[in-house]
Design an enzyme around this catalytic site. Structure first.
Site, short mmCIF file in Angstrom:
data_model
loop_
_atom_site.label_atom_id
_atom_site.label_comp_id
_atom_site.label_asym_id
_atom_site.label_seq_id
_atom_site.Cartn_x
_atom_site.Cartn_y
_atom_site.Cartn_z
N THR A 6 12.91 24.81 -37.74
CA THR A 6 12.82 23.37 -37.51
C THR A 6 13.81 22.95 -36.44
O THR A 6 14.80 23.64 -36.19
CB THR A 6 13.17 22.59 -38.79
OG1 THR A 6 14.57 22.77 -39.07
CG2 THR A 6 12.36 23.07 -39.97
N ASP A 7 13.56 21.83 -35.81
CA ASP A 7 14.63 21.18 -35.06
C ASP A 7 15.61 20.65 -36.11
O ASP A 7 15.32 20.67 -37.30
CB ASP A 7 14.07 20.06 -34.19
CG ASP A 7 14.94 19.77 -32.96
OD1 ASP A 7 16.12 20.17 -32.97
OD2 ASP A 7 14.45 19.15 -32.00
#
Length: 791
Positions: free
Chosen positions: A470-471
């Site tokens: 994920t960011d």
């Protein structure tokens, strides 16, 4: 003859691969570990120590083989230490391992000395009887004689028949490898069968709590920390409490100031944290401009868009290679780069110069080159921000950004660079917190939490098998959707198909939410195991299961090599792009270098012949300082003024007065994408890579007064000129890096050729590919700068 034996104090499995890792010397004792077969076995196979030059098998009646580790492990489990007693007079040969006194308790001795010993040379009177440990003493005759009464030649620790020859070979060829085993020796990323086996075995041993912890990666801010410092203790405790799988290295940041640290501090801290962790930690970083983005002393590179302007794939490959070498030297294994976003929106406030450009083909080529260069030198790579963040006008650190293109546009513009990255073998893909209605119309889904995008598109359609990350989960683009239960964001992101959960907004809440989802069956155990196995295999592909630490003493030979520094400067030189030139100003004239003066006694004389105005978000930062030094080395009496939004309005009159009197004016505008930067505009609070209203008004007035004799330097955002169509002389560096400051000054004074071409289109100014090329030329009446290199 002095006799010193080492007792191995750990599990002796893979003895030779780990020799020297945990040994403690007991002085004045003649201790050894008996290597014997289990009862009933008649043979000992010594293939595990073939590096010592011996693969002989020792006869003991019948011919039955047994592996060395099987012979050793029962002995280790019994915990017995066998001592050579004074009654030993058997003419058997042994080899003792001895380390020097200062190193005897270190985990990995730097040097191991070897003493050949013949048992019947041991003098009982000299060494003493010392029966204080009689329960662990055993005579050599008893060791060598089984119950049958016939002599049994058993294999003790490192017993070699050919002592002279084998010791020579051992000392010359094997000893040097011990020192190397202590530290990481990065090579091309490769997962062998032994690494796979380690990952599979480790997975089976982990509890559910430990497996969930392996998914999380949190911040570590590299700086000096005492072992009792609260910040360090908190980090160490988090690693142990939550069983963290990795850390993301950054440095202290107090906007607008980023406090870069020293490589030694970073490497020491990361080494210490590795030792604090049960499993090896996967250390990541955001080195978009190389290690120097966070630490001093490393090779400096310009922003990615500068590589698009320079148009050389070998530069991108070298960028990956050098960054990998320097990152691994300090203990960082995983870079969150390259950026595969196609910056097709000039108003994009967060991608901009972080992208290689607006052409999917060129972006894909440069992404491919970078990945190959980095992976060949031992660094994991990450392509981001899937499925594309280039066509957005919102900073996802502040809000939910939306990609409005239809499916056909996405397939033709946004996705091709990601496909190239997958083909190049990229290790991980970072998913963006962006809303893409064409792919997932659910208004409560961003790409990070969308099964249709992460699993359906990335994994199933594009065939990506690596790590999906994920960011940062603490970004407002995601947290605004989970205000009531911030920990739930981690669960939804994992269920969507992400493997690694990066920087959760609340680690404890996220960890507990994940643990609950696994225990309840919402997340199947098989799903959890598959992701954890990916992470463990990644660690094994970096050989972290063998060695975790880096050699701090080697940093001075691995970081900031002169040839690498020169290449970084050359890339910046080749990226300088001349977009507009009225043929009346450039090249500028140099009036010579400043005369040296005594400390504290030098008086700088300032005149308005050349006026330099540095525009930045905050005049207290380093923006423009190197530019000023470079200009003053050529024009010592240049009048340099710093302007920021808070001061611009009050400085208008003074600046315009100097501009009116000047023969030449340089307006250097430092604007690069800054995550989460908040500024006030006509439409309220937003993020932008454009000038603020006050600074923009001042620049416009400068151009109104003196456009013909003014050179505007875009020290970052190349789209700047679209707001100032009256500009007549316009140069783009695509970066605010120091190397770009040096390059643009050399270009202004004709010291280097100008070769760059725009990798993006500037609305109403120029199209992609535009660029006025100029050979190196010194202006008449000017002088060549003493430190310049003319190409």
């Amino acid at each position: 003859m002095d006799v010193h034996f080492l007792r191995v104090c750990l599990d002796l499995e893979n003895l030779l691969q780990r020799l020297g890792s945990r040994m403690a010397l007991k002085e004045h004792h003649q201790e050894f570990v008996r290597l014997d077969t289990t009862p009933g076995s008649e043979w000992v196979s010594c293939d595990c120590i073939s590096e010592f030059g011996s693969s002989a098998k020792y006869h003991a009646g019948a011919k039955t083989e047994i592996p060395l580790d099987r012979a050793l492990n029962p002995l280790c489990q019994r915990g017995k230490t066998l001592r050579l007693g004074p009654e030993n007079h058997v003419a058997a040969r042994y080899v003792g391992l001895r380390v020097s006194q200062p190193e005897r308790l270190v985990k990995r001795p730097q040097c191991i000395h070897f003493d050949p010993v013949v048992a019947n040379q041991i003098d009982a009177a000299e060494h003493g009887d010392d029966h204080g440990h009689s329960e662990s003493s055993i005579s050599a005759r008893r060791v060598l004689t089984p119950q049958t009464g016939s002599p049994l030649p058993c294999y003790r620790l490192l017993m070699l028949r050919q002592i002279g020859f084998l010791l020579t070979v051992f000392v010359l060829f094997v000893c040097p490898s011990f020192a190397k085993e202590k530290y990481q020796q990065p090579g091309p990323i490769h997962l062998d069968r032994a690494g796979e086996k380690w990952a599979e075995q480790t997975l089976r041993r982990l509890s559910t709590e430990e497996k969930v912890g392996q998914l999380f990666v949190v911040w570590v801010r590299a700086k000096f920390l005492n072992v009792e410092a609260p910040e360090y203790l908190q980090l160490r405790d988090d690693i142990r409490k939550y069983h963290l799988g990795g850390l993301t290295m950054t440095v202290p940041w107090d906007p607008p100031f980023l406090y870069r640290s020293q490589p030694y501090e970073a490497a020491e801290l990361l080494n210490r944290l590795q030792q604090d962790s049960k499993l090896p930690l996967l250390i990541a970083a955001d080195f978009e401009r190389g290690v120097t983005m966070r630490l001093h002393g490393a090779t400096e590179f310009p922003h990615a868009m500068a590589f698009g302007a320079a148009r050389k794939l070998e530069y991108a490959n070298a960028f990956g290679r050098i960054t990998a070498q320097e990152a691994r030297a300090i203990g960082v294994h995983w870079n969150f780069f390259p950026d595969a976003d196609v910056n097709s929106n000039p108003a994009n406030p967060i991608i901009n110069t972080r992208s290689f450009g607006e052409d999917p083909q060129q972006v894909g080529d440069l992404v491919d080159a970078y990945i190959r260069g980095a992976r060949a030198n031992g660094m994991m790579t990450t392509v981001k921000h899937f499925p594309g963040h280039g066509d957005t006008a919102t900073d996802s650190h502040l809000g939910v950004a939306q990609v409005t293109g239809n499916l056909a546009r996405l397939k033709s513009l946004e996705l091709p660079p990601f496909q190239r990255a997958i083909e190049a073998g990229v290790d991980s893909v970072m998913v963006a917190h962006v809303s893409i209605p064409a792919l997932d119309p659910d208004p409560n889904h961003v790409a990070t939490t969308s099964p249709a995008i992460v699993t359906g598109l990335l994994k199933d359609q594009l065939g990506f098998k690596g790590i999906v990350i994920t960011d940062a989960l603490d970004m407002a683009g995601l947290t605004r959707l989970y205000a009531a239960h911030v920990g739930r964001a981690a669960v939804d992101a994992f269920k969507a198909g992400n493997d690694v959960l990066l920087i959760p907004a609340d680690l404890d809440a996220s960890y507990r939410a994940m643990l609950e989802a696994v225990r309840s069956g919402e997340i199947p155990q098989t799903h959890l195991d598959a992701s954890v196995l990916k992470i463990l295999k990644a660690k094994a592909s970096l050989n972290l299961h063998k060695t975790r630490l880096v050699n701090i003493e080697a940093l001075s030979t691995l970081l900031g090599k002169p040839e690498n520094l020169a290449l970084g400067q050359q890339i910046a030189d080749d990226s300088i792009t001349l977009v507009r030139d009225n043929s009346k100003l450039l090249p500028l004239k140099s009036s010579g270098t400043a005369a040296p003066g005594l400390p504290y006694q030098r008086v700088e004389e300032v005149r308005d012949i050349m006026v330099v105005i540095v525009f930045s978000d905050d005049m207290r930062t380093e923006a423009g300082r190197r530019l000023e030094r470079e200009i003053r080395e050529r024009v010592p009496d240049a009048n340099v003024t710093y302007v920021d939004p808070r001061m611009a309005g009050a400085m208008v009159d003074d600046v315009l007065k100097a501009v009116d009197n000047a023969q030449s004016v340089i307006a250097a505008v430092y604007e690069v994408p800054v995550p989460g930067k908040v500024m006030k505009g006509t439409n309220g609070v937003t993020n932008s890579v454009g000038l603020s209203d006050a600074s923009g008004t001042l620049l416009q007035k400068v151009l109104d007064h003196a456009a013909e004799k003014t050179a505007v330097l875009a020290m970052g955002n190349p789209y700047l000129a679209q707001d100032f169509p009256a500009v007549q002389n316009y140069l783009c560096t695509f970066s605010n890096a120091t190397v770009s400051e040096v390059s643009v000054v050399k270009a202004l004074f004709g010291e280097i050729a100008i070769r760059g071409h725009l990798p993006v289109s500037i609305p109403n100014i120029a199209q992609r590919g535009a660029g006025i090329e100029r050979p190196a030329q010194i202006a008449r009446g000017g002088t060549r700068h003493a430190y310049s290199q003319v190409n």
